[in-house]
Enzyme design. Structure first.
Site, PDB file in Angstrom:
ATOM      1  CD  GLU A 182      -1.560   3.668   0.449  1.00 34.32           C
ATOM      2  OE1 GLU A 182      -2.286   2.392  -0.429  1.00 34.32           O
ATOM      3  OE2 GLU A 182      -2.524   5.139   0.379  1.00 34.32           O
ATOM      4  CE1 TYR A 220      -0.177   2.071  -2.584  1.00 30.58           C
ATOM      5  CE2 TYR A 220       0.675  -0.083  -2.189  1.00 30.58           C
ATOM      6  CZ  TYR A 220      -0.073   1.041  -1.777  1.00 30.58           C
ATOM      7  OH  TYR A 220      -1.081   0.346  -1.155  1.00 30.58           O
TER       8      TYR A 220
END
Length: 388
Positions: free
Chosen positions: A197, A109
């Site tokens: 993101e 992530y």
């Protein structure tokens, strides 16, 4: 301003971040042709909406062959996809992204956002990426690394590699990831984003890294510097009232309550909503008309509030500083007459020309309830809604 996944990936690709092969399409025929151009046998059909949680809601399908792509597109296109982030009405699926399936050995992530407590952008990374990143943050916060950096210059690859020094990754992975993380900070700064993101940032069995999914949210205040990005706005994905508010430079966010709010100043608008809640009511919206609203803007604000069928009363809270209360009063009266107002209107005016503004409202003969204080205005609005 939110971007679709395919738009976010195109931007990442321009900054040198590896992305899977894919094409956004609007019909099953286009989907099948796109898959043919992409080549391969296994594909992903992904609904393009401005919300997360698509996979669990049936908006991401793993398919095989051209026929599988066609059928997958037919299943998703044209429906309203409801996820935990869309609300009960869902969002319309007008496009799907056809992407070649990526073999994933491990998921990571990575994100860049604004750390408001430090007033600086912040790079976030976790070796535990994927759909359950929220659980990781809740149960194992130590697994998420953070690094604030200057808002005037992105991180270098060397700085990003140092940032990764505390992870168990091998030297080769750190080297490859550092370039991607540095590029993400550059994307954030150069697009005036509020969020960039990548989840998951996938490592393939061959040791390559790909941004398998991506999200970018742009700061509306920075769009004046990016006319090319402004064109990416998809009004179909937004509340129609918010789209209408943009035309008049109004800050509007629809909520779920029944007391409409028309306020000048973001802080005062937040305080107004808080006091409605404290009085036992529910605000229907956040609406800031700004410091120099014209009569036209005030009239437009009323129409936008009244477009919400749940609104049972409207609370107007104006503090006259730059804005004169008598001008606001004139705007209120014009809007009330034009909109044929059927719900009670509670008005609190304070500051510049407040007395003159109150006099105009009183002289109008319209059903307008005055309030001296914000607390009184909130209580009167809540009391009316409860009694009807």
């Amino acid at each position: 301003m939110n971007l679709h996944e395919y738009q976010a990936k195109e931007i990442l690709g321009r900054f040198g971040i590896p992305i899977p092969k894919g094409e956004a399409v609007q019909s099953a025929d286009e989907a099948e042709k796109a898959a043919g151009r992409l080549g391969g046998e296994k594909f992903v059909v992904k609904a393009q909406i401005h919300a997360g949680g698509r996979g669990k809601a049936g908006g991401v399908l793993l398919v095989e062959g051209l026929q599988g792509v066609r059928e997958g597109a037919q299943k998703i296109l044209g429906r309203r996809l409801q996820t935990p982030q869309t609300g009960p009405d869902g969002q319309p699926v007008d496009q799907v992204l056809i992407q070649v399936q990526t073999e994933i050995a491990k998921e990571f992530y990575a994100a860049v956002l604004l750390d408001r407590s430090r007033e600086k952008p912040c790079l976030i990374f976790s070796a535990s990426g994927g759909m359950e990143i929220e659980e990781v943050a809740r149960k194992s916060p130590e697994a998420i690394l953070k690094k604030v950096f200057s808002p005037f210059s992105p991180l270098t690859a060397a700085e990003a590699e140092t940032f990764l020094s505390g992870t168990p990754l091998d030297a080769r992975d750190k080297k490859r990831l550092s370039g991607i993380l540095a590029a993400l900070t550059k994307v954030f700064l150069e697009t005036d984003a509020s969020l960039v993101e990548v989840n998951p940032l996938a490592k393939t069995p061959g040791g390559e890294f790909l941004a398998v999914d991506a999200k970018i949210r742009l700061d509306d205040n920075g769009l004046v510097r990016h006319p090319e990005l402004s064109k990416l706005y998809d009004s179909r994905q937004e509340d129609p009232r918010e789209t209408e508010a943009r035309k008049f430079d109004l800050s509007y966010v629809g909520l779920g309550g029944n007391i409409g709010c028309l306020v000048n100043g973001a802080g005062l608008a937040m305080a107004t909503m808080d006091l409605i809640k404290l009085a036992g009511g529910e605000p229907a919206n956040f609406l800031d008309v700004g410091g120099g609203a014209s009569q036209e803007k005030v009239a437009a604000a009323f129409k936008i509030i009244l477009a919400d069928p749940k609104v049972k009363a409207i609370l107007v809270n104006i503090f006259g500083g730059i804005m004169r209360c008598d001008v606001i009063a004139e705007g209120i009266l014009a809007a009330v007459k034009e909109a044929d107002l059927k719900v009670p209107l509670i008005v609190r005016l304070a500051g510049t020309q407040a007395e003159e503004g109150r006099a105009l409202l009183k002289k109008s003969g319209l059903q307008i309830t005055p309030a001296e204080s914000l607390e009184e205005a909130a209580e009167k609005a809540v009391s009316y809604v409860r009694s009807h």
